[in-house]
Design an enzyme around this catalytic site. Structure first.
Site, PDB file in Angstrom:
ATOM      1  N   GLN A  76       0.927  -1.202   0.030  1.00 39.61           N
ATOM      2  CA  GLN A  76      -0.176   0.114   0.008  1.00 39.61           C
ATOM      3  C   GLN A  76       0.738   1.106  -0.082  1.00 39.61           C
ATOM      4  O   GLN A  76       0.387   2.195   0.493  1.00 39.61           O
ATOM      5  CB  GLN A  76      -0.893   0.207   1.289  1.00 39.61           C
ATOM      6  CG  GLN A  76      -2.168  -0.938   1.069  1.00 39.61           C
ATOM      7  CD  GLN A  76      -3.267  -0.342  -0.001  1.00 39.61           C
ATOM      8  OE1 GLN A  76      -3.195   0.762  -0.164  1.00 39.61           O
ATOM      9  NE2 GLN A  76      -3.926  -1.279  -0.696  1.00 39.61           N
ATOM     10  N   SER A  77       2.072   1.068  -0.545  1.00 33.32           N
ATOM     11  CA  SER A  77       2.936   2.323  -0.750  1.00 33.32           C
ATOM     12  C   SER A  77       2.280   3.542  -1.366  1.00 33.32           C
ATOM     13  O   SER A  77       1.859   3.585  -2.759  1.00 33.32           O
ATOM     14  CB  SER A  77       4.084   1.933  -1.580  1.00 33.32           C
ATOM     15  OG  SER A  77       4.707   3.112  -1.800  1.00 33.32           O
TER      16      SER A  77
END
Ligand SMILES: *Cc1c(COP(=O)(O)O)cnc(C)c1O
Length: 332
Positions: A74-75
């Site tokens: 989930q960068s």
């Protein structure tokens, strides 16, 4: 003079600088202000946009046709890189590390991952714990062997070029602070790959701002985090011609709010998300900004920040990740 360095305008800057009266009153401590880097404008915003203004300019100057970077599943950095590449007509390939072990389909496919793909980026998963910078180098070499002109961006965009984005933020904020005619006592924010804190401290020290900075860690132990920030700040200061302006004692990270680990929500972080959302209409994220805000709230409750003071919370963004963590927020 930052205009010496190549820069592409990707963000909506300056971002707003605003008081948070309802949150401040509810906590009964200092006057809290927010620097809205969640409003940088690129694909739901966030702090990586400022770094990408300098990094993508370097990519274009080098004639790259492809950018590659790495981060957690989930960068936010991966998502903003994908958006910047789309805007500039470059291909984008992302290596995403499974740092949490979550198999929730919203974690693995919604939020930032959905946006990565909407921006046309390709993604490849990696198991947690591998050396992601080595993986990135290997993937970049492979693409180069296939004839691509690759510009590889380190995790979080945190090198001296990316950190220039936060030197710029420090200068921008000093102008806004001076316009208020008020005195501010402390600046706080979430710190991870170190570029935000390193750029800020370099910019603040370079203009003798007299504004102490505190980073709230989200992953590494205190000593490691402070060393990472200090090393990058020294390299950034050298790059802008201010060698020696940052001393080791300027770099302070508080890592008491990490909890079980990177990307794993904490009770205090979830409380911070609810307080900011319900009192100020602001969206934090469980991985970074909520842990930073949790630190700020706890230190106010412990009277480390107190009435009569004025504190700035740098909102670094991340709200897109909320949609990967919906199970943490059951309806009331
Ligand atoms: C990356 C990130 C941070 C941390 O910034 P670094 O420069 O990596 O230290 C903080 N908040 C959000 C929302 C981020 O995406």
């Amino acid at each position: 003079m930052l205009s010496r360095f190549p820069r592409l305008r990707l963000g909506h800057l300056p971002t707003p600088f605003e008081p948070l009266p309802r949150l401040s009153a509810a906590l009964g401590g200092p006057e809290i202000w927010v620097k809205r880097d969640d409003c940088t404008g690129l694909s739901t915003g966030g702090n990586k946009t400022r770094k990408l203004e300098f990094l993508m300019a370097e990519a274009v100057a080098q004639g790259a046709d492809t950018v590659m970077t790495q981060g957690a599943t989930q960068s936010n950095h991966a998502r903003q890189t994908a958006a910047a590449a789309a805007k500039l007509g470059l291909a984008c390939h992302l290596l995403l590390e499974d740092r949490t072990g979550s198999t929730d389909p919203n974690y693995t496919g919604n939020g930032n991952v959905l946006l990565d793909h909407l921006h046309g980026a390709t993604t490849e998963a990696r198991p947690g714990g591998v050396d992601m910078n080595a993986e990135l180098e290997a993937a970049a070499d492979k693409a180069r062997a296939d004839g691509r002109k690759v510009y590889a961006i380190p995790g979080g965009g945190s090198n001296p070029t990316g950190a220039l984005g936060y030197v710029n933020c420090a200068f921008e904020m000093m102008v806004q602070i001076n316009e208020t005619g008020l005195v501010f006592d402390h600046l706080v924010h979430a710190t991870g790959s170190a570029g935000t804190q390193a750029g800020l401290i370099t910019g603040l020290k370079a203009c003798n701002a007299g504004l102490p900075l505190l980073g709230f860690g989200v992953r590494a132990p205190k000593q490691v985090q402070e060393e990472n920030v200090f090393k990058l700040a020294c390299a950034t200061a050298e790059k802008i011609g201010c060698s020696g302006v940052v001393t080791r004692s300027d770099v302070i990270a508080n890592t008491d709010y990490v909890g079980a680990g990177y990307g794993i929500p904490t009770e205090s972080g979830l409380e911070a998300i609810r307080l900011f959302a319900e009192l100020e209409g602001l969206l934090l994220d469980p991985v970074y900004s909520a842990k930073g805000a949790a630190g700020l709230i706890d230190l106010i409750r412990k009277d480390r920040f107190s009435k009569g003071q004025r504190i700035i919370f740098l909102h670094t963004g991340g709200s897109a990740a909320l949609f990967g963590y919906d199970k943490a927020f059951p309806a009331k």
